[in-house]
Each structure stands twice: as structure tokens, then as C-alpha cells.
Design a protein around this motif. Structure first.
Motif, PDB file in Angstrom:
ATOM      1  N   GLY A  10       0.826  -1.196   0.000  1.00 33.58           N
ATOM      2  CA  GLY A  10       0.000   0.000   0.000  1.00 33.58           C
ATOM      3  C   GLY A  10       0.864   1.250   0.000  1.00 33.58           C
ATOM      4  N   LEU A  11       2.184   1.067  -0.119  1.00 35.80           N
ATOM      5  CA  LEU A  11       3.076   2.216  -0.083  1.00 35.80           C
ATOM      6  C   LEU A  11       3.192   2.859  -1.445  1.00 35.80           C
ATOM      7  N   SER A  12       2.733   2.189  -2.470  1.00 36.06           N
ATOM      8  CA  SER A  12       2.734   2.775  -3.804  1.00 36.06           C
ATOM      9  C   SER A  12       1.454   2.382  -4.492  1.00 36.06           C
ATOM     10  N   ALA A 348      -9.500  -6.823   5.735  1.00 35.25           N
ATOM     11  CA  ALA A 348     -10.651  -6.199   5.087  1.00 35.25           C
ATOM     12  C   ALA A 348     -10.331  -4.792   4.608  1.00 35.25           C
ATOM     13  N   ALA A 349      -9.502  -4.066   5.348  1.00 35.63           N
ATOM     14  CA  ALA A 349      -9.256  -2.652   5.041  1.00 35.63           C
ATOM     15  C   ALA A 349      -8.581  -2.461   3.693  1.00 35.63           C
ATOM     16  N   VAL A 350      -7.627  -3.333   3.341  1.00 32.87           N
ATOM     17  CA  VAL A 350      -6.859  -3.143   2.100  1.00 32.87           C
ATOM     18  C   VAL A 350      -7.755  -3.138   0.863  1.00 32.87           C
ATOM     19  N   GLU A 396      -4.396   2.689   5.543  1.00 35.35           N
ATOM     20  CA  GLU A 396      -4.237   2.241   4.165  1.00 35.35           C
ATOM     21  C   GLU A 396      -4.403   3.395   3.188  1.00 35.35           C
ATOM     22  N   THR A 397      -5.346   4.296   3.469  1.00 29.70           N
ATOM     23  CA  THR A 397      -5.543   5.464   2.597  1.00 29.70           C
ATOM     24  C   THR A 397      -4.314   6.354   2.605  1.00 29.70           C
ATOM     25  N   MET A 398      -3.721   6.559   3.770  1.00 29.24           N
ATOM     26  CA  MET A 398      -2.528   7.396   3.851  1.00 29.24           C
ATOM     27  C   MET A 398      -1.370   6.771   3.073  1.00 29.24           C
ATOM     28  N   LYS A 399      -1.250   5.450   3.150  1.00 26.66           N
ATOM     29  CA  LYS A 399      -0.164   4.786   2.416  1.00 26.66           C
ATOM     30  C   LYS A 399      -0.340   4.940   0.914  1.00 26.66           C
ATOM     31  N   LEU A 400      -1.578   4.839   0.449  1.00 26.12           N
ATOM     32  CA  LEU A 400      -1.832   4.942  -0.982  1.00 26.12           C
ATOM     33  C   LEU A 400      -1.720   6.380  -1.485  1.00 26.12           C
TER      34      LEU A 400
END
Length: 818
Positions: A10-12, A348-350, A396-400
Motif C-alpha cells: 500500500g506504499l505505492s 478487510a481494510a486493504v 491504508e488510505t494514507m499509504k496509498l
């Protein structure tokens, strides 16, 4: 499945998978690997006995990741995560333990090779694997296309003679050894005599198309001794053996690449036979050491493989999920139900975050579940501190969405810390000789002050989607706890400091802030800074970290590094009489330009403005007989570049496409091969300015919310629902129990959040129906595929154990046969 992806952390941002519109448009694969530790490695044969070890991750024999080096240890601890998408087919996920040697080539201690079909056995659980011995005879990959033909020949004396024609057509996916692959094949029927193909230079996909003949019966007049001959009744007992070799000029001789053995009884039903085979290890290869002699490696592998249908198949489930933000209460929505039944909220979050980002609904969904969580929170000091669905979705949103934001904010300071090597150790016990505690404290204070300042002043760079989410958190917290004036800030700072900036400072390589692992002293400095930032963030009263900032039109975007790496590029022919050779260069990408230089830190030899990039596409291997190549197309020419491996090539294509996606002159067609010797190799057009002959894979849309394959994420959500069907049914029982008796919840149902049993029951009924419909479609697709698939085809070569397992499973449940 020929295409696939490793799952990023989720980092990219992950590119969307193009849909063919067929019944199943793809089977992307994702993996996460956590390398824990090794133990009981063999001692070094010297007085020291300790080793300096590192671990590599390989797709078959192609290295795609390398850990840090742990010095002077026989039980090294790594504790590193590697996330990636699988860009090609593979047979083994392999891990090699190397011992670093300063003066000679690093030596391999041992390996762990997990077959693709065995990956589900170890999914998401820590496992100790015994290291296996590594020798050239066991390191094989690739496949061979072979044709056999048995014909009768009548001699001058009237005797019938059988001749066997063995045709070596081609090979695919051979390994690249020490940067090159010059393969040839040998063919043997029996005994030491063997026939040999020509050597194919610089390719791991050689086209041989050579035929070799063998006598397999003995005519009366036959007296030649150069070929072996056999009695006719012995033909069925024979086998053709094909060995692949890599031609080498080294004194150790040619390198074995693999073999296959085909019994001639395959010709019993027909005089001709043709099939693809996977290469196998040599039967008489070196014997491995006793189990445990080389030590063990602890791994945690998460592997997912998604069979994705076209969009219309997912309509019912997709529509149900998209209504989640509007359902009252939100705990009765399909998305919230997924978080309730999954074993871990992260699971579930991803897919949920990626799904809602794609359809532009992530802010309403997170706002709804965050507001519900705030209403359930009794103490403002514990707001968003648990591992709830809300916190995991925001993470997860912050990572994306926040990767570029991290680079803008932290990268300059992180690079300075890595280069300056100032000591910041403040533990008196760990101080080295000559270090001064006061000086170290001052160094740490200056670093922390700089980083804290750039964070609190970075609101203008914060992505809009993050600002909108933080604004909703602030409003929900302030409305719930009106007597606590600080909660509106701590609700945001708990995410922006503790869950976003602090982890990036602690492990900058995982967030692409540094290209490599930091040295021990720098790592210790970053650890101290990260801990301090966490403390300041949790106690901060600064309103400058609150949400709601919008970029000001008078602030110009800064130039910041996005990507950099050593790669090999082909000269662009700018000089009239210059040689168009290949050279290693340091490539650097910022949000303004793409440059390369001779070494890191030198002046650029070439600079390509981002607005001049018309397309970024892969380059066919046949162009230069080189693997992992891609092209950066400019108005007048294309720059041809070779990455270090398939994963890195894909990453460069993705990031270059992403930064140039808004260019107005982007191409719609391109040439998949190079322009060489006066023509394009793909379409044979003679003009170097001829329009492309293949459609571009398409620019990624500017909005991150569209930079995701929504169908794939819906398939992931369906798979999760399907795997937790028993929990869905139990949750249905809980709704019925509460609706009928309106009494205290039974203990077995107490883990579920059910605010409205009737609404939740309706949602569960729709979810179960949608999952059942998709399950039926998958089952039908598998049955159809089973009937159409041929074992021995290019897609499923003989020796494909995963397909053999698939055949056994289908044979048990189907009356069809192959």
C-alpha cells in the motif's frame, strides 16, 4: 496465468489490470514476504567462525529483493517486509542466504525454494524452513518445446528401418547467468553419443528449430557405429534426453541449465508427438547435506491469486458495497460487515480502501465508520487508538495517497541525516569512546526540530483526500467530546504523527525515502527521532497539524526525487558518428525531469523534461536480446533502458507513466520493438518517424481514486466473504436471535457489532446471495477451463505440478476427462 502482481504494502499505487472483456480477464497474483530470521548457520571455516549474512528473494533464479547485511552472526535477525506484485509466471519463490566476502564473490550458504502450488500451505503464518544445499544441477527454470516423429524407412535390401526424428523447436524463460545467457541444447538417445544444436547468443528465449535423427531398429546391412541402434521390441524402453547448457568461456566449462527425459512410448498411439516440457534438475546432481546441517530460515509468506471476471459479473456485489456509506446505521452495511467477519481488520481494510478510492467514495465511507466509532468511544484519550476497521482504513488510505507527500516533507532531511552520520546517541551505556553526551543531545534536538517543523508546516502539500478525512475526524471528535477542546487535534495527530510520519522516519527504505538499508548508527538516529516525534505528536496542541488546508495558487511546486537507481541505457545516437552502445548510468526522476548521469551526484549527461515524455512502454526482448527493457518515448527519439529485474522494470514503467500521465501530447500507439538497421523490427516500417503499430497500454488517470482496478478489488472482497462464509451465517443467527428475543446477546455472538439486527440481517442476506452467485460463476468457469485445457501446451507444460494438482481436484468432482 501469465500475468500477475505481487501485493504492494500500500506504499505505492498499483496499476489497473486491463480488462479483455472475456469471461475472465486476468489472474493477478500478490505476495507479501516477511523475512524473520535464520538460525544455526554453519560456522565459517576460519578462526572467527562468524558470518556476515544477507538474504535475497527470487522469482525462480531472478533476484527481486535483498535484505540488509547482518554482521558477525550465525543466527541473523532481519525482520524485513517485502511487498511486490508478480509481473510474470514463475515456478518457485526462492530465498537464498549469502555470506558476504569482501575479496571474493559472495558465497551461497543455502536456499529455501517454495513451489508456487505449495504457497497456500504457508499463507500468512510463520514457518521455519530447513535450508537446502545449492548446486548448479538443482538450479533450473524454463521450458522446452519438443517434437518427436517415428518413421519407417525401407533400405536397399528391403529391410524396414525405424528412424526417430527429434526436433528442438524453442525454449522460454531460461535463467540469465552472470548477466548473460548463450544457450544450446544436446540431444541423446542412449549412451555417451549426443548431438548438439547451435549456440544462440544473448537470449533466454532461444529459437532452435533443429532436427536430429536416430536409428532405433537394426537392419541386417547396418554396420555404422556412429549411431546407436536397437531391436524393435526395445523401442518402448528407450527415452530421449535433452539437456540445456549455457555456453561459457570460463575455465569451469559450460553451465547446466536443466534437462528433460521423454520415453519413446509416447509414440505408441501415434507416429508423431509434440509438447512443451518444464526443465527439471539433473537426476545425478550433487547430494544435499543432511537436513539441518545448513540451518533454518523463518518466513511469513502471504500469497493471493485473484481470478478476475469482467465488470458485469460484479454488479450486484459492487452496488451493495457502494451503498455502505449511506446505510443507517453504518454497522449494517456490507463493507462494515466484512470488517466484522475477517479475522484481522487489515485483511478487510486493504481491498475496501482500494475499492472506495477507485469509485470516489472513500471519504464518505471512512467518515461514516469513524463517526460510528467516535460515538462508541467513552474516553477521549483512547480515540482511534485501537486496531479498528476505521484506523486500518485510514492507515491504508494514507499509504496509498500520501507517498509523494512523504517525499516532499521528509526526504531532504532524511537524506542529510544519512549522509552526515552525526551521532545522536543519548543512552550513556551506548556511548562510544570520544563521544560527548551534550553534543549528541544537541544533534538530536536539531534533527527533531527540523522534522517537526517541516511536518507542522506541510499542510499545503497534504493530499486532498487525506485533508478531507482529517476534517471529518476533527468534526466528529469535537461534536462527541465538546468539553475537551484538544480532542479535535489529538484525533488527527494520532494518525498523522503516530501512524504516518513516525513509521516512515523509522524505516525510510520501506517508504522509498532511501534506496537502501541505513547503516546501524543512522538507523539508531532515526529510531530516536521517530520515538520523539511520536511523543510530540501524541501531546501536541498545535493547530497547524489539523486538516483542511488547500494549496495556495502562489505557491510553486517543489522539485523532489521520486525514483533513482543504477540501470543500463542504450546511447541515443545524438552524435553523428557515435557508437550506440550500452552503458551503466545513475537514473534520477523528480516531478520535473528524468535524468541520468555517470555516477550518483555527477552533473546530468541527459535531462528529459517530464512534459516531453510521450509514453513509457516495455520493449520486446528480441530488439537487443536483453531482458527487462523498457522505452521512454520522446518527440524525436526513444531512450532504451534495461532494469535490473522484472519487478524493477515494472516499477519504473509505472512511476514514469504516473508522473507524465497529464501530458497533452501522450501517444496512443507505439512501436513495441526498436528501430534498427533502417527499419522497425515490429512492423518493418522503414521510416524512423512512422506511427506506432501497437496501442499504448494507456496513461494512468490523474486522480488517484481511478488508479486502481475496481473489479479486482471487488473480486478480493468476494473471496474474503466466501472464505468467512461460516461467520456470515453465524452473524445472521445473531441478528435473528436479537430480533426475536430482544434479550442479552449470546456469548458466541458477542464479538459482532450489531446496532440494528433487522437492517444487518437484510444486508447479510444480500451479501450471501451475491457471493453464492459469483461462486457459481467461478465453478462453471473452472469446469469449462478443465474441458478446454491441454496438458503439455505452452500455458501448461508437462511437469507443471500446479496443473497436475488441478487435474486431480477436477477429476474428483467432474465426469469430464482430458
Amino acid at each position: 496465468c501469465l500475468g500477475g502482481r505481487w501485493h504492494g504494502a500500500g506504499l505505492s499505487e498499483l496499476p489497473s489490470l486491463p480488462c479483455t472483456g472475456s469471461a475472465a480477464c486476468g489472474c493477478p497474483r500478490r505476495c507479501r514476504d516477511r523475512k524473520g530470521e535464520a538460525k544455526n548457520l554453519p560456522t565459517y571455516p576460519g578462526p572467527n567462525k562468524m558470518r556476515d549474512c544477507y538474504c535475497t528473494v527470487n522469482l525462480d533464479r531472478e533476484e527481486v529483493f535483498r535484505t540488509k547485511i547482518v554482521e558477525k552472526s550465525l543466527c541473523p535477525f532481519y525482520g524485513e517486509d517485502f511487498y511486490c506484485e508478480i509481473p510474470r509466471s514463475f515456478r518457485h519463490l526462492s530465498f537464498y542466504i549469502f555470506d558476504r566476502d569482501v575479496f571474493r564473490r559472495d558465497s551461497i550458504i543455502g536456499k529455501v525454494a517454495i513451489q508456487k502450488e505449495d504457497l497456500p500451505k504457508y499463507h500468512n503464518r510463520d514457518t521455519w524452513f530447513l535450508l537446502q544445499h545449492v548446486d548448479a544441477d538443482s538450479e533450473v527454470q524454463g521450458k522446452v518445446h519438443l517434437e518427436l516423429r517415428l518413421s519407417e524407412v525401407i533400405t536397399d535390401t528391403g529391410v524396414v528401418c525405424h528412424k526417430l526424428a527429434t526436433r528442438i523447436l524453442e525454449c522460454q524463460g531460461l535463467p540469465i547467468v552472470n548477466g548473460q545467457c548463450d544457450p544450446y541444447a544436446t540431444v541423446t538417445l542412449a549412451g555417451p553419443y549426443r548431438q548438439k544444436t547451435k549456440v544462440k547468443k544473448k537470449t533466454n528465449n532461444p529459437q532452435f528449430d533443429e532436427v536430429f535423427y536416430f536409428e532405433v531398429t537394426r537392419p541386417c546391412s547396418y554396420s555404422r557405429k556412429s549411431h546407436f541402434d536397437f531391436e524393435e521390441e526395445d523401442v518402448d524402453k528407450l527415452e530421449i534426453r535433452v539437456d540445456l547448457w549455457n555456453a561459457s568461456n570460463l575455465k569451469f566449462g559450460d553451465e547446466f541449465l536443466g534437462e528433460l527425459r521423454v520415453p519413446l512410448n509416447v509414440l505408441r498411439q501415434s507416429s508423431s508427438y509434440e509438447a512443451w516440457y518444464f526443465l527439471q534438475p539433473r537426476d545425478n546432481g550433487s547430494k544435499s547435506l543432511k537436513p539441518g546441517d545448513l540451518g533454518s530460515l523463518r518466513l511469513n509468506v502471504v500469497y493471493t491469486e485473484d481470478h478476475v471476471f469482467s465488470s458485469d459479473y460484479y454488479s450486484p456485489l459492487r452496488d451493495l458495497l457502494l451503498r455502505s456509506a449511506d446505510v443507517e446505521p453504518v454497522s449494517a452495511s456490507a463493507a462494515h460487515v466484512l470488517g466484522e467477519v475477517c479475522r484481522e481488520k487489515q485483511e478487510a481494510a486493504v481491498p475496501l480502501v482500494r475499492f472506495f478510492l477507485h469509485y470516489g467514495r472513500v471519504v464518505p465511507f471512512i467518515s461514516a465508520i469513524a463517526n460510528a466509532e467516535v460515538q462508541r468511544t467513552q474516553d477521549p484519550n483512547t480515540i482511534f487508538r485501537g486496531n479498528s476497521l476505521t484506523s486500518k482504513c485510514i492507515d491504508e488510505t494514507m499509504k496509498l495517497a500520501g507517498m509523494h507527500y512523504l517525499h516532499v516533507t521528509l526526504k531532504p532531511t532524511i537524506e542529510e541525516i544519512c549522509q552526515s552520520h552525526k551521532s545522536c546517541e543519548i543512552d550513556p551505556v551506548k556511548l562510544k569512546d570520544g563521544e560527548n553526551l551534550e553534543n549528541n543531545m544537541e544533534n538530536l534536538r536539531q534533527y527533531v526540530d527540523r522534522i517537526f517543523t517541516v511536518i507542522t508546516k506541510s499542510g499545503v502539500s497534504c493530499p486532498t483526500v487525506m485533508c478531507d478525512i482529517f476534517f471529518s475526524l476533527r468534526e466528529a471528535a469535537a461534536k462527541r467530546f465538546q468539553d475537551d477542546l484538544d480532542v479535535r487535534y489529538t484525533a488527527v495527530s494520532s494518525f498523522i504523527f503516530l501512524r504516518f510520519f513516525a513509521p516512515a522516519i523509522l524505516s525510510p527504505n520501506l517508504f522509498q525515502l532511501t534506496p537502501h538499508h541505513t547503516d546501524p548508527q543512522t538507523s539508531r538516529t532515526l529510531t530516536l527521532i521517530s520515538k520523539t516525534i511520536q511523543t510530540l505528536g501524541s501531546l501536541s496542541k498545535s493547530k497547524s497539524v489539523s486538516a483542511g488546508y488547500a494549496p495556495s495558487p502562489d505557491i510553486h511546486p517543489r522539485t523532489y526525487p521520486v525514483h533513482n537507481r543504477f540501470m543500463i541505457k542504450r546511447a541515443q545516437g545524438r552524435k553523428r558518428f557515435g557508437m550506440k552502445n550500452f552503458k551503466k548510468r545513475w537514473f534520477r526522476l523528480t516531478n520535473h525531469e528524468f535524468t541520468y548521469q555517470k555516477s550518483k551526484g555527477d552533473q546530468p549527461l541527459c535531462s528529459i523534461p517530464i512534459e516531453n515524455i510521450l509514453a513509457v512502454e516495455g520493449l520486446e526482448e528480441e530488439s537487443f536480446k536483453m531482458k527487462n527493457m523498457f522505452q521512454v518515448i520522446q518527440p524525436e527519439r526513444a531512450l532504451y533502458i534495461q532494469a535490473n529485474n522484472c519487478v524493477e522494470a515494472k516499477a519504473w514503467i509505472d512511476v514514469l507513466t504516473k508522473v507524465s500521465q497529464c501530458n497533452k501530447k501522450r501517444l496512443t500507439v507505439y512501436h513495441p520493438s526498436a528501430y534498427l538497421n533502417g527499419h522497425w523490427l515490429c512492423c518493418r516500417a522503414s521510416s524512423d518517424t512512422a506511427p506506432g503499430c501497437s496501442p499504448c497500454t494507456g496513461g494512468l488517470p490523474a486522480n488517484i481514486q481511478l488508479d486502481i482496478d475496481g473489479d479486482r478489488e471487488t473480486e478480493r472482497i468476494y473471496s474474503l466473504f466466501n472464505s468467512y462464509m461460516s461467520k456470515l451465517e453465524k452473524m445472521q443467527e445473531a441478528c435473528g436471535s436479537r430480533s426475536v428475543y430482544d434479550g442479552p446477546e449470546q456469548e458466541e455472538y458477542s464479538t459482532f457489532i450489531i446496532d440494528d439486527p433487522q437492517e444487518t440481517y437484510k444486508t447479510l442476506k444480500q451479501v450471501i446471495a451475491g457471493v453464492a452467485a459469483l461462486e457459481q460463476e467461478h465453478a462453471q468457469y473452472k469446469r469449462d477451463k478443465f474441458k478446454k485445457t491441454k496438458y503439455g501446451s505452452q500455458e501448461h507444460p508437462i511437469g507443471d505440478k500446479s496443473f497436475q494438482s488441478y487435474i486431480r481436484q477436477q477429476s474428483e468432482t467432474s465426469t469430464h476427462s482430458i
